[in-house]
Design a protein around this motif. Structure first.
Motif, PDB file in Angstrom:
ATOM      1  N   GLU A  71       0.830  -1.212   0.000  1.00  0.00           N
ATOM      2  CA  GLU A  71       0.000   0.000   0.000  1.00  0.00           C
ATOM      3  C   GLU A  71       0.861   1.258   0.000  1.00  0.00           C
ATOM      4  O   GLU A  71       0.560   2.225  -0.693  1.00  0.00           O
ATOM      5  CB  GLU A  71      -0.920  -0.015   1.223  1.00  0.00           C
ATOM      6  N   ARG A  72       1.985   1.259   0.777  1.00  0.00           N
ATOM      7  CA  ARG A  72       2.855   2.432   0.797  1.00  0.00           C
ATOM      8  C   ARG A  72       3.515   2.656  -0.557  1.00  0.00           C
ATOM      9  O   ARG A  72       3.617   3.781  -1.042  1.00  0.00           O
ATOM     10  CB  ARG A  72       3.923   2.271   1.888  1.00  0.00           C
ATOM     11  N   ALA A  73       3.974   1.566  -1.185  1.00  0.00           N
ATOM     12  CA  ALA A  73       4.615   1.698  -2.494  1.00  0.00           C
ATOM     13  C   ALA A  73       3.632   2.208  -3.541  1.00  0.00           C
ATOM     14  O   ALA A  73       3.962   3.073  -4.373  1.00  0.00           O
ATOM     15  CB  ALA A  73       5.200   0.353  -2.930  1.00  0.00           C
ATOM     16  N   ALA A  74       2.406   1.683  -3.495  1.00  0.00           N
ATOM     17  CA  ALA A  74       1.407   2.130  -4.470  1.00  0.00           C
ATOM     18  C   ALA A  74       1.056   3.602  -4.263  1.00  0.00           C
ATOM     19  O   ALA A  74       0.923   4.376  -5.214  1.00  0.00           O
ATOM     20  CB  ALA A  74       0.153   1.260  -4.378  1.00  0.00           C
ATOM     21  N   ALA A  75       0.917   4.007  -2.979  1.00  0.00           N
ATOM     22  CA  ALA A  75       0.578   5.398  -2.688  1.00  0.00           C
ATOM     23  C   ALA A  75       1.692   6.341  -3.119  1.00  0.00           C
ATOM     24  O   ALA A  75       1.456   7.407  -3.691  1.00  0.00           O
ATOM     25  CB  ALA A  75       0.275   5.563  -1.197  1.00  0.00           C
ATOM     26  N   ALA A  76       2.942   5.953  -2.860  1.00  0.00           N
ATOM     27  CA  ALA A  76       4.075   6.798  -3.245  1.00  0.00           C
ATOM     28  C   ALA A  76       4.165   6.927  -4.760  1.00  0.00           C
ATOM     29  O   ALA A  76       4.408   8.013  -5.300  1.00  0.00           O
ATOM     30  CB  ALA A  76       5.368   6.227  -2.683  1.00  0.00           C
ATOM     31  N   ALA A  77       3.978   5.813  -5.461  1.00  0.00           N
ATOM     32  CA  ALA A  77       4.048   5.862  -6.921  1.00  0.00           C
ATOM     33  C   ALA A  77       2.919   6.709  -7.498  1.00  0.00           C
ATOM     34  O   ALA A  77       3.112   7.485  -8.439  1.00  0.00           O
ATOM     35  CB  ALA A  77       3.993   4.450  -7.492  1.00  0.00           C
ATOM     36  N   GLU A  78       1.726   6.593  -6.906  1.00  0.00           N
ATOM     37  CA  GLU A  78       0.590   7.383  -7.397  1.00  0.00           C
ATOM     38  C   GLU A  78       0.819   8.872  -7.166  1.00  0.00           C
ATOM     39  O   GLU A  78       0.530   9.707  -8.026  1.00  0.00           O
ATOM     40  CB  GLU A  78      -0.683   6.930  -6.703  1.00  0.00           C
ATOM     41  N   ALA A  79       1.363   9.209  -5.988  1.00  0.00           N
ATOM     42  CA  ALA A  79       1.656  10.619  -5.703  1.00  0.00           C
ATOM     43  C   ALA A  79       2.702  11.160  -6.655  1.00  0.00           C
ATOM     44  O   ALA A  79       2.611  12.297  -7.131  1.00  0.00           O
ATOM     45  CB  ALA A  79       2.130  10.764  -4.246  1.00  0.00           C
ATOM     46  N   ARG A  80       3.692  10.352  -6.975  1.00  0.00           N
ATOM     47  CA  ARG A  80       4.733  10.784  -7.910  1.00  0.00           C
ATOM     48  C   ARG A  80       4.160  11.030  -9.297  1.00  0.00           C
ATOM     49  O   ARG A  80       4.495  12.006  -9.966  1.00  0.00           O
ATOM     50  CB  ARG A  80       5.833   9.732  -7.968  1.00  0.00           C
ATOM     51  N   MET A  81       3.265  10.151  -9.766  1.00  0.00           N
ATOM     52  CA  MET A  81       2.642  10.319 -11.079  1.00  0.00           C
ATOM     53  C   MET A  81       1.789  11.589 -11.120  1.00  0.00           C
ATOM     54  O   MET A  81       1.789  12.335 -12.101  1.00  0.00           O
ATOM     55  CB  MET A  81       1.786   9.099 -11.415  1.00  0.00           C
ATOM     56  N   LYS A  82       1.055  11.862 -10.025  1.00  0.00           N
ATOM     57  CA  LYS A  82       0.239  13.084  -9.979  1.00  0.00           C
ATOM     58  C   LYS A  82       1.119  14.324 -10.043  1.00  0.00           C
ATOM     59  O   LYS A  82       0.791  15.289 -10.740  1.00  0.00           O
ATOM     60  CB  LYS A  82      -0.602  13.089  -8.703  1.00  0.00           C
ATOM     61  N   ALA A  83       2.236  14.298  -9.321  1.00  0.00           N
ATOM     62  CA  ALA A  83       3.135  15.457  -9.337  1.00  0.00           C
ATOM     63  C   ALA A  83       3.727  15.669 -10.718  1.00  0.00           C
ATOM     64  O   ALA A  83       3.836  16.801 -11.202  1.00  0.00           O
ATOM     65  CB  ALA A  83       4.253  15.263  -8.305  1.00  0.00           C
TER      66      ALA A  83
END
Length: 208
Positions: free
Chosen positions: A184-196
């Motif tokens: 869940e942490r890896a998915a959240a971090a990757a999603e935040a990076r894509m949004k940025a």
């Protein structure tokens, strides 16, 4: 008592009006004085004609325009004026300047376009890398979950000691919880990076 030698220029007569106007950079006054009959070949105390003391291009152009308008009025060789400046020559100069400016503008536009395309490619590559990172994290988490599920199946099989089976089951549950949390942490971090990255790309396109 003798006061000693005088400083250079001390007591010399003031420069003629045309010289003063040329040295001050006042092109309008130079034009007025020339059309009023002032001699452009007149020398100052140092033997210089006014053209040679002109402080800028507009003043020099005023002398040259006057020479074009009154070619026989004065001795322009003695005045040090190199050539006349006609309307046709000025139009040609303006056309060349406009052409040069247009080329520079087109070159700058092409440079900005290239930079925008480069930034767009970099943003796309970054988004692809982030998507690949998310996919890899998901695959790793799925593999870990599959391994844990296999361990659970083995734990439910009959064992010589029920107590040892319970302890092992608790260990498996803790491992499963840790794997899920990491996923869940890896998915959240990757999603935040894509949004940025997407937001940064949109802002770059707005500024271009």
């Amino acid at each position: 008592r003798h006061p000693g030698p005088l400083p250079p220029g001390w007591g010399a007569p003031p420069p003629p009006r045309l010289h003063r106007a040329a040295a001050s950079g006042d092109a309008d006054k130079v034009h007025f004085l020339l059309t009023s009959g002032h001699d452009p070949a007149e020398k100052d105390a140092r033997g210089r004609p006014p053209y040679l003391v002109a402080s800028n291009k507009p003043v020099r152009d005023a002398f040259r325009r006057f020479m074009a308008a009154q070619p026989d009025a004065w001795d322009y060789t003695a005045a040090g004026i190199p050539s006349a400046l006609t309307d046709e020559m000025e139009r040609h100069q303006e056309a060349r300047a406009a052409e040069k400016k247009a080329r520079q503008k087109a070159k700058e536009k092409e440079r900005k376009k290239g930079m925008a395309e480069k930034k767009a490619r970099q943003a796309e590559e970054a988004r692809a890398a982030a998507a690949a990172e998310v996919a890899a994290a998901a695959a790793a988490a799925d593999a870990a979950a599959s391994r844990i599920a296999g361990v659970r199946s083995g734990a439910r099989a009959p064992t010589p000691s029920q107590r040892q089976a319970t302890v092992k089951q608790q260990q498996v549950d803790r491992q499963a919880a840790e794997v899920t949390a990491r996923r869940e942490r890896a998915a959240a971090a990757a999603e935040a990076r894509m949004k940025a990255l997407t937001l940064a790309s949109q802002q770059q396109q707005l500024h271009c």
